[in-house]
Design an enzyme around this catalytic site. Structure first.
Site, PDB file in Angstrom:
ATOM      1  N   ASP A 494      75.207 104.904 -23.431  1.00 47.28           N
ATOM      2  CA  ASP A 494      75.823 103.772 -22.718  1.00 47.28           C
ATOM      3  C   ASP A 494      75.209 102.444 -23.097  1.00 47.28           C
ATOM      4  O   ASP A 494      75.729 101.395 -22.734  1.00 47.28           O
ATOM      5  CB  ASP A 494      75.579 103.913 -21.208  1.00 47.28           C
ATOM      6  CG  ASP A 494      76.349 105.053 -20.621  1.00 47.28           C
ATOM      7  OD1 ASP A 494      77.494 105.252 -21.016  1.00 47.28           O
ATOM      8  OD2 ASP A 494      75.783 105.743 -19.754  1.00 47.28           O
TER       9      ASP A 494
HETATM   10  C1  BGC Z   1      71.399 103.284 -18.209  1.00 46.10           C
HETATM   11  C2  BGC Z   1      72.071 104.473 -18.742  1.00 46.10           C
HETATM   12  C3  BGC Z   1      73.208 104.800 -17.835  1.00 46.10           C
HETATM   13  C4  BGC Z   1      74.100 103.586 -17.677  1.00 46.10           C
HETATM   14  C5  BGC Z   1      75.294 103.802 -16.803  1.00 46.10           C
HETATM   15  C6  BGC Z   1      72.370 102.173 -18.081  1.00 46.10           C
HETATM   16  O1  BGC Z   1      71.760 101.054 -17.611  1.00 46.10           O
HETATM   17  O2  BGC Z   1      70.368 102.947 -19.055  1.00 46.10           O
HETATM   18  O3  BGC Z   1      71.206 105.546 -18.880  1.00 46.10           O
HETATM   19  O4  BGC Z   1      73.938 105.830 -18.351  1.00 46.10           O
HETATM   20  O5  BGC Z   1      73.391 102.512 -17.214  1.00 46.10           O
HETATM   21  O6  BGC Z   1      75.045 103.614 -15.466  1.00 46.10           O
HETATM   22  C1  NOJ Z   2      72.893 108.427 -18.351  1.00 48.64           C
HETATM   23  C2  NOJ Z   2      74.345 108.616 -18.163  1.00 48.64           C
HETATM   24  O1  NOJ Z   2      74.642 109.299 -16.990  1.00 48.64           O
HETATM   25  C3  NOJ Z   2      74.953 109.338 -19.312  1.00 48.64           C
HETATM   26  O2  NOJ Z   2      76.327 109.345 -19.159  1.00 48.64           O
HETATM   27  C4  NOJ Z   2      74.553 108.680 -20.603  1.00 48.64           C
HETATM   28  O3  NOJ Z   2      75.113 109.410 -21.616  1.00 48.64           O
HETATM   29  C5  NOJ Z   2      73.063 108.561 -20.756  1.00 48.64           C
HETATM   30  N1  NOJ Z   2      72.552 107.866 -19.630  1.00 48.64           N
HETATM   31  C6  NOJ Z   2      72.644 107.897 -22.064  1.00 48.64           C
HETATM   32  O4  NOJ Z   2      72.849 106.544 -22.066  1.00 48.64           O
END
Ligand code: BGC
Ligand code: NOJ
Length: 828
Positions: A494
């Site tokens: 993300d």
């Molecule tokens: C986090 C990710 C997460 C995303 C969606 C980001 O700030 O680092 O791990 O999946 O937010 O909420």
């Molecule tokens: C947490 C999120 O829940 C997941 O969807 C995502 O793939 C990882 N972070 C990596 O960014």
């Protein structure tokens, strides 16, 4: 340093010091009513949706941490203490917290008085039962008092912690005997209420928080009423309603007393909201009366120790059954406890809660994630396949007819979340993987014919197979200049936001795309993801397998041609000589390449590329795995990328905002470590696979809990990487796709017990020093007792297999449908 130990026979983690490096929590409930409970009884409960139906209040990021939960205070002649040490923090003579499968037992002792509190949510029950057993272990009679306390949340957790101008004036309660009812907003637009009761008479109560605490300047650690041994008998009217029972107890030497408290939730039909009569003992300031029939029935259900024991027994049996489906005995105890108990348990929790409520997820941020829930199914499907099927249909129903997906949906409404929207390039592919996993587990091909609407055609007649088809072609139809999938807003990571170009504080990297891409449809038509390409070539064959099974040979061939083409495109444009690149950014530049100054190599595409055998003929698989070992491996696992970013790269987005070593910027993301573990096992490097596994598997971190910080029985999302100051420190425990993927990695790739469309494959890839292992696997109605022997001490390779004494060609156990069968595998 350890803070407890595993009690494998009881399937418990036993914490013997309340001052764990972080609150170590457990989850109660696995259907509608859920509670989070820490080792000092902090936490909260909610019904189905941690945001919209929060029952008790909890303050995140509070000082001190983890203040707020359900507490019992004992006033033993002026000595005030809590069985779980907090909030008063009086030093205890004995403390122990046992986190088990769906229950937690906290025991404290002070001055020869013992309080053992068992917390659990019974099966098919919307409430938390708290059984308090008080024992006088002294030689004299003891008189003391016990106070309970729970603070109500005014239902919508987001509103509850922001909209004070309104909600300081809405709180309402009713009190009837020993039961305190929370009825805020009930009269008007809600038909649900909560209650807190105890199965005995009480000597007083409180329902107004400030009266219980005695002063708005007091904390939970020094309530006036408890200190004075005198409840205020307060009746809440606005402000913050709570529920507290006061009870005086006298115990002869050696005597015990059991009190059963229930914190429950109930809903009434619209036409049965109110009771006709007002009972004489009812305390209320309203002109209407809550219909309490459901609460009465719930209270009746667990009002004796015998009933509580039966409820606990039922819960234990449920878990014993769930955990008997897959069971192993390997030479490594830590592997056994992960596989047989904790990893499977965590998979149930992630299946239930996705990424919504933990000690790192506030329960108000996110509902169910499309990619998250699909992946969670991979580790859960063998436990309760029917629930997985239901979930698959719910998730698929939020998909759009062009194959795009809403990224999240709310569990209460089951509707796609419009605020977050879609266009995450990886989402559709996980659906193919999860549906295939479901069919492989169950043989239920019927799911493909199930009627599943699209979000943009809610009344249309569509099948699950159509969903898989649009998922597959959503990738094929959205390729960039190198024939690789467009990255869109983001892929699995993300924090790689290639269409964001954000320079304004507060813009959400997750939802913001730069207006410069508006004319192109919202995101760059140049930025491409090599990760999605590899995920496509890894996942695609499952789709082809499904089409072949359905005898759709032409469609299967057509899909296979797309997979072959993608592999070719990857080799032509995304293989960097020693590993696969990560992406092309919106400027058409390589990301995750030798040519880059920072972030030269990324973990994500590599495992799936290796398992898809992309470039295997030129040794790309082994070269890639060796590069990972060389550049990403460190003491506590594999970091996500290297070197870490030290500058803000506007063209990459959020990833470069984190200090090096944390989160997606070179943190050890345990989720994608699993993909490498799978890939190492896939190519037969069982020793390496196991080395990588044992760096991150929680049971292996127990000895270094002081460094690792989070629970040694569950995975966290992230461990500080080699560039971090807090190298080796875990964060974001519990709700992570790591649970499912590491379950897959250890059970299906290392131990190699892998459901396939036509049977159960056994293809271990283990440390060479193992003599073998045994496993019990219930599969499609039959039970297989599997013995794997490794006389030549190889890592991989099945030389011979017998089922019930008869030799079987290859290593796939055919479907047997019933009975118990002995399977012997000889490696070599
Ligand atoms: C986090 C990710 C997460 C995303 C969606 C980001 O700030 O680092 O791990 O999946 O937010 O909420
Ligand atoms: C947490 C999120 O829940 C997941 O969807 C995502 O793939 C990882 N972070 C990596 O960014």
């Amino acid at each position: 340093m350890k803070f407890g130990f595993f009690d494998d026979a009881k399937k418990e983690y036993v914490i013997n010091s309340p001052k764990t490096p972080y609150p170590w929590i457990n989850y109660l409930g696995n259907q509608g009513f859920f509670s989070l409970i820490s080792n000092t009884a902090g936490g909260y409960c909610f019904y189905k949706d941690a945001r919209l139906r929060r029952i008790t209040r909890y303050r995140y990021n509070n000082v001190p941490l983890d203040m707020g939960g359900r507490y019992f205070y004992i006033n033993d002649n002026g000595t005030i203490w809590n069985p779980g040490w907090s909030p008063v923090k009086t030093p205890l003579d004995f403390y122990e917290c046992r986190h088990g499968m769906g229950y937690t037992v906290i025991t404290g002792k002070k001055n020869d008085l013992k309080a053992e509190v068992t917390f659990f949510v019974p099966q098919n029950y919307d409430g938390e039962v708290q059984q308090v057993v008080l024992t006088n272990e002294s030689k004299e009679a003891k008189s003391f008092s016990i106070f309970s306390i729970a603070e109500w949340c005014l239902w919508d957790a987001q509103d509850d912690c922001t909209n004070f101008q309104r909600n300081f004036s809405t709180g309402r309660v009713e009190i009837e005997g020993s039961t305190i009812y929370h009825v805020t907003e009930y009269r008007d637009r809600r038909n649900h209420y909560a209650f807190y009761t105890v199965n005995d008479t009480i000597d007083g109560y409180d329902t107004d928080r400030d009266s219980f605490l005695g002063s708005i300047y007091n904390g939970w650690d020094n309530p006036e009423t408890v200190k004075a041994d005198k409840p205020a008998n307060s009746f809440a009217d606005g402000w913050s309603p709570v529920a507290s029972h006061y009870k005086k107890v006298t115990l002869a030497p050696g005597e015990s007393k059991t009190l059963i408290y229930i914190l429950g939730y109930a809903e009434n039909p619209q036409d049965k909201k109110f009771a006709a009569e007002k009972p004489a003992n009812l305390l209320t300031r309203e002109t209407w009366v809550l219909n309490k029939e459901k609460a009465y029935a719930m209270i009746e259900k667990y009002n004796t120790p015998e009933k509580v024991a039966a409820g606990l027994e039922e819960l234990r049996n449920t878990w014993n059954d769930l955990l008997s489906i897959f069971n192993v005995n390997t030479p490594d105890d830590k592997v056994n406890r992960m596989v047989n108990i904790w990893n499977q348990y965590q998979c149930m929790v992630t299946f239930n809660l996705s990424r919504s409520a933990s000690y790192f997820e506030s329960g108000i941020g996110r509902g169910m994630g499309f990619r998250d829930s699909n992946q969670d199914i991979l580790g859960f499907v063998h436990q309760i396949p029917e629930r997985a099927r239901e979930r698959l249909i719910d998730i698929a129903s939020t998909q759009l007819s062009d194959g795009g997906c809403y990224h999240q949906y709310q569990p209460l409404t089951k509707k796609g979340n419009a605020d977050i929207g879609g266009d995450f390039s990886d989402d559709p592919l996980w659906m193919i993987l999860s549906v295939a996993a479901y069919i492989k587990e169950t043989g239920d091909w019927g799911i493909l014919d199930a009627n599943v609407p699209f979000d943009d055609d809610p009344n249309g007649k569509h099948t699950m197979l159509e969903h898989l088809n649009v998922s597959f072609y959503h990738i094929v139809n959205n390729l960039g200049p190198h024939g690789l999938p467009l990255a869109m807003r983001a892929d699995w990571n993300d924090c790689i936001n290639l269409s964001c170009f954000s320079d304004t504080p507060g813009e959400s990297f997750q939802t913001y795309t730069n207006p410069k891409f508006a004319a192109e449809g919202g995101y760059s038509k140049v930025a491409e993801s090599a990760f999605v390409a590899a995920l496509f070539t890894y996942t695609g064959p499952a789709f082809v397998g499904i089409l072949e099974h359905l005898r759709k040979a032409d469609e299967a061939a057509k899909a296979q041609a797309e997979i072959d083409k993608m592999k070719k495109n990857v080799m032509e444009s995304a293989f960097d000589g020693d590993w696969f690149i990560r992406a092309y950014d919106a400027n058409g530049e390589k990301m995750g390449s030798k040519e880059c100054e920072e972030g030269k190599i990324f973990i994500e595409p590599q495992g799936f590329a290796v398992m898809s055998e992309i470039g295997k003929d030129v040794g790309a698989d082994i070269k890639t795995l060796n590069s990972i070992d060389k550049y990403l491996n460190c003491e506590y696992g594999l970091v996500l990328n290297n070197p870490a970013f030290t500058k803000y790269y506007i063209q990459y987005g959020e990833i470069s905002t984190y200090p090096g070593g944390y989160k997606e910027n070179a943190g050890i993301f345990t989720h994608n470590n699993a993909w490498i573990i799978c890939a190492e096992a896939y190519v037969g490097r069982g020793d390496k696979a196991f080395e990588d596994y044992s760096k991150i598997a929680p049971a292996f971190t127990e000895e270094t809990s002081d460094i690792h910080k989070t629970e040694p029985y569950v995975y966290g999302q992230m461990i500080g990487g080699k560039d971090a100051k807090n190298f080796g420190q875990g964060k974001n425990s519990w709700l992570t796709g790591t649970a499912a993927w590491n379950m897959v990695a250890i059970s299906q790739y290392i131990l190699g017990v892998q459901p396939v469309f036509d049977g159960l494959k056994v293809d271990p890839s283990i440390p060479h020093e193992w003599d073998g292992f045994t496993a019990v696997r219930k599969f499609r109605g039959a039970t297989f007792n599997i013995t794997v022997k490794n006389p030549e001490h190889v890592c991989k390779g099945v030389k011979a297999m017998t089922v019930d004494g008869k030799a079987v060609e290859g290593n796939v156990i055919p479907v047997c449908e019933s009975g118990t069968h002995e399977v012997e595998i000889v490696m070599g």
